[in-house]
Design a protein around this motif. Structure first.
Motif, PDB file in Angstrom:
ATOM      1  N   GLN A 153       0.819  -1.198   0.000  1.00 20.66           N
ATOM      2  CA  GLN A 153       0.000   0.000   0.000  1.00 20.66           C
ATOM      3  C   GLN A 153       0.864   1.264   0.000  1.00 20.66           C
ATOM      4  O   GLN A 153       0.549   2.253  -0.674  1.00 20.66           O
ATOM      5  CB  GLN A 153      -0.936   0.002   1.224  1.00 20.66           C
ATOM      6  CG  GLN A 153      -1.967  -1.117   1.202  1.00 20.66           C
ATOM      7  CD  GLN A 153      -1.468  -2.375   1.892  1.00 20.66           C
ATOM      8  OE1 GLN A 153      -0.284  -2.692   1.832  1.00 20.66           O
ATOM      9  NE2 GLN A 153      -2.372  -3.102   2.529  1.00 20.66           N
ATOM     10  N   ALA A 154       1.967   1.246   0.757  1.00 17.68           N
ATOM     11  CA  ALA A 154       2.858   2.401   0.796  1.00 17.68           C
ATOM     12  C   ALA A 154       3.522   2.607  -0.566  1.00 17.68           C
ATOM     13  O   ALA A 154       3.659   3.736  -1.035  1.00 17.68           O
ATOM     14  CB  ALA A 154       3.918   2.205   1.884  1.00 17.68           C
ATOM     15  N   ARG A 160       2.295   1.632  -3.457  1.00 11.11           N
ATOM     16  CA  ARG A 160       1.243   2.078  -4.375  1.00 11.11           C
ATOM     17  C   ARG A 160       1.031   3.582  -4.274  1.00 11.11           C
ATOM     18  O   ARG A 160       0.922   4.273  -5.296  1.00 11.11           O
ATOM     19  CB  ARG A 160      -0.066   1.349  -4.043  1.00 11.11           C
ATOM     20  CG  ARG A 160      -1.266   1.810  -4.880  1.00 11.11           C
ATOM     21  CD  ARG A 160      -2.527   1.097  -4.419  1.00 11.11           C
ATOM     22  NE  ARG A 160      -2.852   1.415  -3.038  1.00 11.11           N
ATOM     23  CZ  ARG A 160      -3.689   0.695  -2.275  1.00 11.11           C
ATOM     24  NH1 ARG A 160      -4.252  -0.387  -2.769  1.00 11.11           N
ATOM     25  NH2 ARG A 160      -3.938   1.047  -1.033  1.00 11.11           N
ATOM     26  N   GLN A 161       0.998   4.107  -3.060  1.00 10.19           N
ATOM     27  CA  GLN A 161       0.771   5.532  -2.873  1.00 10.19           C
ATOM     28  C   GLN A 161       1.901   6.362  -3.475  1.00 10.19           C
ATOM     29  O   GLN A 161       1.679   7.402  -4.094  1.00 10.19           O
ATOM     30  CB  GLN A 161       0.619   5.854  -1.380  1.00 10.19           C
ATOM     31  CG  GLN A 161       0.129   7.268  -1.110  1.00 10.19           C
ATOM     32  CD  GLN A 161      -1.209   7.546  -1.799  1.00 10.19           C
ATOM     33  OE1 GLN A 161      -2.161   6.764  -1.673  1.00 10.19           O
ATOM     34  NE2 GLN A 161      -1.281   8.650  -2.536  1.00 10.19           N
ATOM     35  N   ASN A 162       3.137   5.878  -3.314  1.00  9.65           N
ATOM     36  CA  ASN A 162       4.271   6.593  -3.888  1.00  9.65           C
ATOM     37  C   ASN A 162       4.257   6.516  -5.412  1.00  9.65           C
ATOM     38  O   ASN A 162       4.621   7.476  -6.096  1.00  9.65           O
ATOM     39  CB  ASN A 162       5.582   6.031  -3.337  1.00  9.65           C
ATOM     40  CG  ASN A 162       5.962   6.644  -2.009  1.00  9.65           C
ATOM     41  OD1 ASN A 162       6.641   7.666  -1.959  1.00  9.65           O
ATOM     42  ND2 ASN A 162       5.518   6.034  -0.928  1.00  9.65           N
ATOM     43  N   LEU A 177       1.508   6.270  -7.243  1.00 11.50           N
ATOM     44  CA  LEU A 177       0.430   7.171  -7.662  1.00 11.50           C
ATOM     45  C   LEU A 177       0.880   8.628  -7.651  1.00 11.50           C
ATOM     46  O   LEU A 177       0.422   9.446  -8.456  1.00 11.50           O
ATOM     47  CB  LEU A 177      -0.786   7.001  -6.742  1.00 11.50           C
ATOM     48  CG  LEU A 177      -1.603   5.720  -6.928  1.00 11.50           C
ATOM     49  CD1 LEU A 177      -2.585   5.533  -5.783  1.00 11.50           C
ATOM     50  CD2 LEU A 177      -2.348   5.747  -8.257  1.00 11.50           C
ATOM     51  N   SER A 178       1.802   8.942  -6.748  1.00  7.55           N
ATOM     52  CA  SER A 178       2.312  10.310  -6.656  1.00  7.55           C
ATOM     53  C   SER A 178       3.413  10.595  -7.670  1.00  7.55           C
ATOM     54  O   SER A 178       3.923  11.721  -7.723  1.00  7.55           O
ATOM     55  CB  SER A 178       2.834  10.570  -5.232  1.00  7.55           C
ATOM     56  OG  SER A 178       1.797  10.423  -4.277  1.00  7.55           O
ATOM     57  N   HIS A 184      -6.490   1.013 -10.071  1.00  4.83           N
ATOM     58  CA  HIS A 184      -5.728   2.159 -10.571  1.00  4.83           C
ATOM     59  C   HIS A 184      -5.243   1.917 -12.002  1.00  4.83           C
ATOM     60  O   HIS A 184      -5.106   2.868 -12.781  1.00  4.83           O
ATOM     61  CB  HIS A 184      -4.546   2.445  -9.649  1.00  4.83           C
ATOM     62  CG  HIS A 184      -4.940   2.738  -8.236  1.00  4.83           C
ATOM     63  ND1 HIS A 184      -5.630   3.867  -7.875  1.00  4.83           N
ATOM     64  CD2 HIS A 184      -4.758   2.029  -7.087  1.00  4.83           C
ATOM     65  CE1 HIS A 184      -5.849   3.864  -6.578  1.00  4.83           C
ATOM     66  NE2 HIS A 184      -5.332   2.748  -6.068  1.00  4.83           N
TER      67      HIS A 184
END
Length: 300
Positions: free
Chosen positions: A225-226, A228-230, A232-233, A248
């Motif tokens: 999850q961490a 994935r967030q990076n 996405l950013s 996504h």
């Protein structure tokens, strides 16, 4: 001629890959079990198992018999389960552990639905990525991904989990899209450290051969999850289970790259300690979870 009990014992030996473990589950001595299998082979007039001091393997005849024996076992279980409702309501407690990805993606809701269907069953579900000792921690059921080294446990396959290499479109706009594995050495690749090996050595299959590349990057995490967030950013490229980025990829927030390379696949298993009589509530929960994974197979 062989009877149903002998076929069940034969299947048990094959599943356990050990006369000692099978005998423990069956509640008989190892010599007695060995004699029963030998008598089965004598009655049938064929050798069913190759026996060495280290392992058991099936002969061609043994493989054929095993498939039929498992089919008979399933039919018998279906017959018994069809009248299970007459024995009273399913009840009791289940303590289980699941990976954070699976727990957040679908298992929390699925287990909640299971509890609604069987209100007399209480489930304590722990979301954790550590491969804890099920017996020591008194865990009834675990959902695990990857190769399972503990031979004292029973592992029932649920689904194959495919991985994917992906990044955000704006990352590609800034740094370009890698066209082969060597190109990855020039990119910020974010390492997934929740794995025994391969965190910084990404592995693939290409044209029938296994290939790998050592990656570099300035961020790593033990949760997908961490990462994935990076991704996405737009901070870098990730190599993670497809299920955690599936939506996504559909929306275009993330883009799969290096599609000509076949990514890794890991089995997802329902794992539980050996038991002579598996509780009905555990069996029902495993079936419920397996069906849920099947319905979401596109994610994997």
């Amino acid at each position: 001629m062989a009877n149903a009990h002998e076929l069940t014992l034969f299947s048990l030996v094959v599943d356990a890959q050990s006369f000692n473990k099978a005998a423990e589950v069956a509640g008989i001595s190892t010599p007695a079990l060995s004699k029963k299998i030998s008598r089965l082979e004598k009655d049938l007039g064929v050798q069913l198992l190759y026996r060495t001091t280290r392992k058991l393997s099936l002969t061609e005849a043994g493989s054929s018999l095993y498939q039929h024996a498992k089919s008979i076992e399933l039919q018998l279980n279906d017959a018994l389960n069809s009248v299970s409702a007459y024995r009273g309501a399913i009840s009791g407690s289940i303590k289980m552990t699941v990976p954070t990805i699976s727990g957040e993606l679908l298992l929390a809701q699925v287990v909640g639905q299971f509890c609604e269907k069987y209100p007399n069953v209480n489930v304590d579900m722990r979301l954790e990525n550590d491969f804890i000792d099920l017996v020591d921690k008194r865990i009834d059921l675990a959902i695990r991904t990857g190769i399972l080294a503990d031979s004292s446990l029973i592992a029932k396959p649920i689904i194959k989990s495919r991985w994917v290499v992906c990044c955000a479109p704006n990352y590609i706009e800034k740094f370009g899209e890698p066209s082969n594995l060597d190109d990855l050495s020039r990119h910020n690749c974010l390492a997934y450290t929740y794995q025994n090996k391969g965190a910084r050595e990404w592995r693939f299959t290409h044209q029938g051969e296994e290939v790998s590349i050592a990656i570099k990057g300035n961020f790593s995490a033990n949760t997908a999850q961490a990462l994935r967030q990076n991704a996405l950013s737009g901070y870098g490229i990730v190599y993670v289970p497809r299920c955690c980025v599936y939506e996504h990829l559909l929306t275009g927030e993330l883009v799969a790259i290096l599609s000509e390379y076949q990514p890794r696949e890991l089995g997802v298993y329902a794992v539980y300690p050996y038991t002579r009589h598996q509780p009905e509530k555990i069996k029902l929960l495993i079936e419920y979870i397996t069906n849920a994974y099947s319905e979401l197979s596109d994610y994997f």
